[in-house]
Design a protein around this motif. Sequence first.
Motif, PDB file in Angstrom:
ATOM      1  N   SER A  51     -30.277 -27.284  14.599  1.00  0.00           N
ATOM      2  CA  SER A  51     -30.015 -25.482  14.498  1.00  0.00           C
ATOM      3  C   SER A  51     -30.363 -25.288  13.237  1.00  0.00           C
ATOM      4  N   LEU A  52     -29.900 -24.405  12.639  1.00  0.00           N
ATOM      5  CA  LEU A  52     -30.115 -24.033  10.884  1.00  0.00           C
ATOM      6  C   LEU A  52     -28.736 -24.083  10.761  1.00  0.00           C
ATOM      7  N   VAL A  53     -28.054 -24.090   9.608  1.00  0.00           N
ATOM      8  CA  VAL A  53     -27.137 -23.821   8.840  1.00  0.00           C
ATOM      9  C   VAL A  53     -25.745 -25.113   9.598  1.00  0.00           C
ATOM     10  N   ASN A  54     -26.468 -26.007   9.337  1.00  0.00           N
ATOM     11  CA  ASN A  54     -25.241 -27.138   9.869  1.00  0.00           C
ATOM     12  C   ASN A  54     -24.544 -27.796   9.083  1.00  0.00           C
ATOM     13  N   GLY A  55     -24.494 -27.536   7.659  1.00  0.00           N
ATOM     14  CA  GLY A  55     -23.759 -28.479   6.955  1.00  0.00           C
ATOM     15  C   GLY A  55     -22.585 -28.228   6.145  1.00  0.00           C
ATOM     16  N   PRO A  56     -22.137 -28.198   4.836  1.00  0.00           N
ATOM     17  CA  PRO A  56     -20.479 -28.976   4.819  1.00  0.00           C
ATOM     18  C   PRO A  56     -20.078 -27.381   5.662  1.00  0.00           C
ATOM     19  N   PRO A  57     -18.106 -27.804   5.393  1.00  0.00           N
ATOM     20  CA  PRO A  57     -17.197 -27.044   6.118  1.00  0.00           C
ATOM     21  C   PRO A  57     -17.629 -25.852   5.390  1.00  0.00           C
ATOM     22  N   ILE A  58     -18.669 -24.241   4.627  1.00  0.00           N
ATOM     23  CA  ILE A  58     -18.277 -23.525   4.117  1.00  0.00           C
ATOM     24  C   ILE A  58     -17.623 -22.702   5.011  1.00  0.00           C
ATOM     25  N   CYS A  59     -16.126 -21.756   4.709  1.00  0.00           N
ATOM     26  CA  CYS A  59     -15.550 -21.239   4.832  1.00  0.00           C
ATOM     27  C   CYS A  59     -15.009 -19.659   3.995  1.00  0.00           C
ATOM     28  N   HIS A  60     -15.584 -20.038   2.790  1.00  0.00           N
ATOM     29  CA  HIS A  60     -14.576 -19.105   1.406  1.00  0.00           C
ATOM     30  C   HIS A  60     -15.872 -18.814   0.724  1.00  0.00           C
TER      31      HIS A  60
END
Length: 495
Positions: A51-60
């Motif tokens: 699936s798409l967008v499985n990267g680092p822990p984006i939160c901000h």
Amino acid sequence: MNLIESKTTSLPHSDLPTTVGIIGGGIAGSTIALRLAEQGIHVQLFEEGKSLVNGPPICHLHAGGNLYREISDQQCITLLKQSIDTLRVYRHTTNIRPTVIAIPCNDVGNPNDLLPRLALLQQTYQTLVEQDPKNGVLGDPKDYFKLYQRHDLERLALRANPEHPLTPDQWMIPVAKSINLDQFKYPLVMVQEYGLSVFRIAATLTLALNKLTQCHVHTNTKVTSLIENEQGLGWQVSYQDSANQQHQINVDYLVNAGGYRTGTIDDLAHIPRQRMVEFKAAYITHWSQCDAQWPEVIFHGERGTPNGMAQLTPYPDGFFQLHGMTQDITLFKNGLVSSNEDSAQPQLNASFKEKLQQHWSQQEIEQRTQRAINHMAQFVGKFEQATVGGKPLFGAQQIPGNDPTLRAADVSYSHQRYARSEIVKASSALSVADAIIDQLAALHLIVRPTQQTRESEFPISQQLSLHDIVAYAEKLAAERGFPTSLARPIGHNIK
């Protein structure tokens, strides 16, 4: 090959023969694909995961870069502008709540050192809103930040926690009631830096690309070879699908959006590049006794030391994501590596590669999450009640060049028809997409699009509803083994 079908009609320029290949379906690659496909440009998007967008822990969102004291004012201004664009395009992906910045007494920093930059960002934001009122997505510019002295917090601590905070003072109440006021230097700062939901970003991009015939999405697909065509007029891309079948396709222009594996694509293309990769993790906790809606809170500290920054990111239902910028929590010993003359891809050691393949031991999950809880509890005492709320959010982050403090980066070019996305923060993805549109037009591969508003550049994705995005985001969170609460909105945008 997983080909996403479409039910929509073609957009302008769909009769052009130009095809753009994009390798990597993270936030950068998927955003570039969406930007191009929304303009009617034909795209082949290759993603190794399912699936798409499985990267680092984006939160901000980083609307001003105030988490980072060490970066330049220019990087902060760039991040502010990019964040405003991101909010205008991905309008259902943000958690509209402010961020509090606090400097502990044992930290060398001085709160007053933050004020010139905050004033500069506020003035920049004011100017952007005057240029286009639609840029006012961070609220009234005069409210971009607010300062709180100790007596302000003592007064707010006497008030009850509001069910739905709206004003800065209301958002500050649970902080004032929960921290030891003797531990901090004053003033504390509240700034309009919002949260960003990685699951709602993934949902938005997937649902939008699903409606665009111009974009073929190949998931579970590994690119195995890149050969530049004669005269440098495009690339032959060889790839292996989920059934281990080999395929080839020719593209007129190639975008390397491989994220932390960008160097492996550079190696396939025989294009050298210097970069770093850093492995990081954030930890999911559950504070069942929490009785308030919290802002995000940043307790500044010296990175890499036991007193590293502590970051508290709220989600619905008592879930919080924690960063602790120490080597025992978010950072890892030997977790920052550089490329060398033999390869453009920095090599993480085997333990990190195992983690990137989802192989964490339960003991390490519990151990590092508990350390994160303890790190936060030194400032928010009652947070010691929190428990492990799920597996970590993690990933490796690329940093182009050799400056580990770089936060605002976007695109680089090595060949006429080869672009490299090198974002460090998610909000930079749209800048890369814009630059590639400009490059395609400069090479006469497309007709330059007429000047449009940000919203009109994304007619399909702008039609998506919050309900549909949240529903799909919850499905993605569950499939990836995370609490569905992390996919739901928090703050002013709750509907």
